[in-house]
Design an enzyme around this catalytic site. Sequence first.
Site, PDB file in Angstrom:
ATOM      1  N   GLY A 156       0.655  -3.707  -6.021  1.00  0.00           N
ATOM      2  CA  GLY A 156      -0.230  -4.112  -5.184  1.00  0.00           C
ATOM      3  C   GLY A 156       0.625  -5.099  -4.111  1.00  0.00           C
TER       4      GLY A 156
ATOM      5  N   ASP B  44       0.160  -2.945   5.325  1.00  0.00           N
ATOM      6  CA  ASP B  44       1.517  -3.135   4.600  1.00  0.00           C
ATOM      7  C   ASP B  44       2.733  -2.973   5.323  1.00  0.00           C
ATOM      8  OD1 ASP B  44      -0.370  -3.048   2.491  1.00  0.00           O
ATOM      9  OD2 ASP B  44       0.199  -1.237   1.646  1.00  0.00           O
TER      10      ASP B  44
HETATM   11  C1  GLA Z   1      -2.693  -0.395   0.158  1.00  0.00           C
HETATM   12  C2  GLA Z   1      -2.679   0.331   1.645  1.00  0.00           C
HETATM   13  C3  GLA Z   1      -3.013  -0.675   2.571  1.00  0.00           C
HETATM   14  C4  GLA Z   1      -4.523  -1.320   2.462  1.00  0.00           C
HETATM   15  C5  GLA Z   1      -4.849  -1.926   1.165  1.00  0.00           C
HETATM   16  C6  GLA Z   1      -5.943  -2.181   0.621  1.00  0.00           C
HETATM   17  O1  GLA Z   1      -1.996  -1.432   0.164  1.00  0.00           O
HETATM   18  O2  GLA Z   1      -1.340   0.591   1.616  1.00  0.00           O
HETATM   19  O3  GLA Z   1      -2.906  -0.002   3.891  1.00  0.00           O
HETATM   20  O4  GLA Z   1      -5.543  -0.158   2.803  1.00  0.00           O
HETATM   21  O5  GLA Z   1      -4.275  -0.626   0.076  1.00  0.00           O
HETATM   22  O6  GLA Z   1      -6.536  -3.025   1.647  1.00  0.00           O
END
Ligand code: GLA
Length: 390
Positions: free
Chosen positions: A130, A178
């Site tokens: 994450g 991200d």
């Molecule tokens: C992942 C996705 C992002 C976003 C997050 C949740 O990291 O790549 O674009 O949607 O989940 O906030």
Amino acid sequence: MNPRDTAIQAYQKHFSAPPRYLGRAPGRVNMLGEHVDYNDGFVMPIAIDRATYIAFSPASTDHTTLVAADFNETAHFTAESLPDRMQPDGSPLPEWALYPAGVAWALSGAGLSTTAMQAAFCSDIPRGSGLSSSASIEMAFGVAWSTLGNWGLPPMQLALLGQKAENRYVGVNCGIMDQFASACGEEGRLLLLDCRSLEYRSLPLPTDTLIVVADTSVRRKLSSGGYNERRAACEEAVRLLSRDLPGIKALRDVSMESFHHLSRKLPSLVRKRARHIVEEIERTRQAIPLLEQGRTVEFGKLMNACHSSLKNYYEVSTPELDTMVEIAQSLPGCLGARLTGAGFGGCTVNLVAYDQAEAFARSLGPEYEWRTGLHPEIYICQASQGAGLL
Ligand code: GLA
């Protein structure tokens, strides 16, 4: 050995010469605004001091050669083999190589030159945790091709091409957060991105605090399936709500007031998903003045509320993430704790009073391990600069 030196060493070992350039692209933690990027909302990530490092030089042939130091594996592609996700010898590209190859594909689709290169890369961002390890690989390669092509694209444009690579080449339907955080990070600052207009600016970090990342050590399971389902529920909510609110394009356009008025018209699962989004976008709006005015305690409360909502309405938490958050919230000095990123496993982010952060980090791990039998990794992280050459 650190990932920077590992990348250099892997390069030298494989190509029998030192690399001409060295690049770096960080991972991210998101402080607030979770799952709202694909609903046109606001996100508040920071780029962290964990990153992908890439050692690279132009190649003398038309073959790009990639060495993944973390896997001890090599892959190749050419402009011809790229669109089919293949290597020149006819074998499919390994999964890890789809990220760099996807970036080359997206860049050349945008008319930017992607000179063949030889590169070795290494990262200290745990995969599936994450913290955006994939986006950091994409942005590291974005920096590399941008250096070799000397086309000086603004970081946001690079982020958008990285997202395109992930959506259309790798096949993960992610939002922009991200890649944006990895490309545009600022040292010692938090970023605020409007995911509709793509305007962004930086804000001060919550004052007198440290940010502690806690990795549950549980890797994401079923993430892309669960993620895509959540996206679909949001789209369904927009479709149903637009009967009463014509012209809405995303859940961003639904106020708290209209939502509470109309939510009973939604099927219960769609209602829960949409409720998280509408309220989370409102939390990010409230958070902006709090950060600007240094009202850290109130900001921390929004983080806690975000976790409850991700757990109860968006249902992307796991028992391990909930345990980590519960322990954190009971420890002295913790102002806010929540899962960060997509969920379904991975890390929590904790906002902790500066002088209590060391003790917090020392207590959290053993307590989590005692309760779950899992060995977590806890570290204090710094907001770092976005992707670039070293
Ligand atoms: C992942 C996705 C992002 C976003 C997050 C949740 O990291 O790549 O674009 O949607 O989940 O906030």
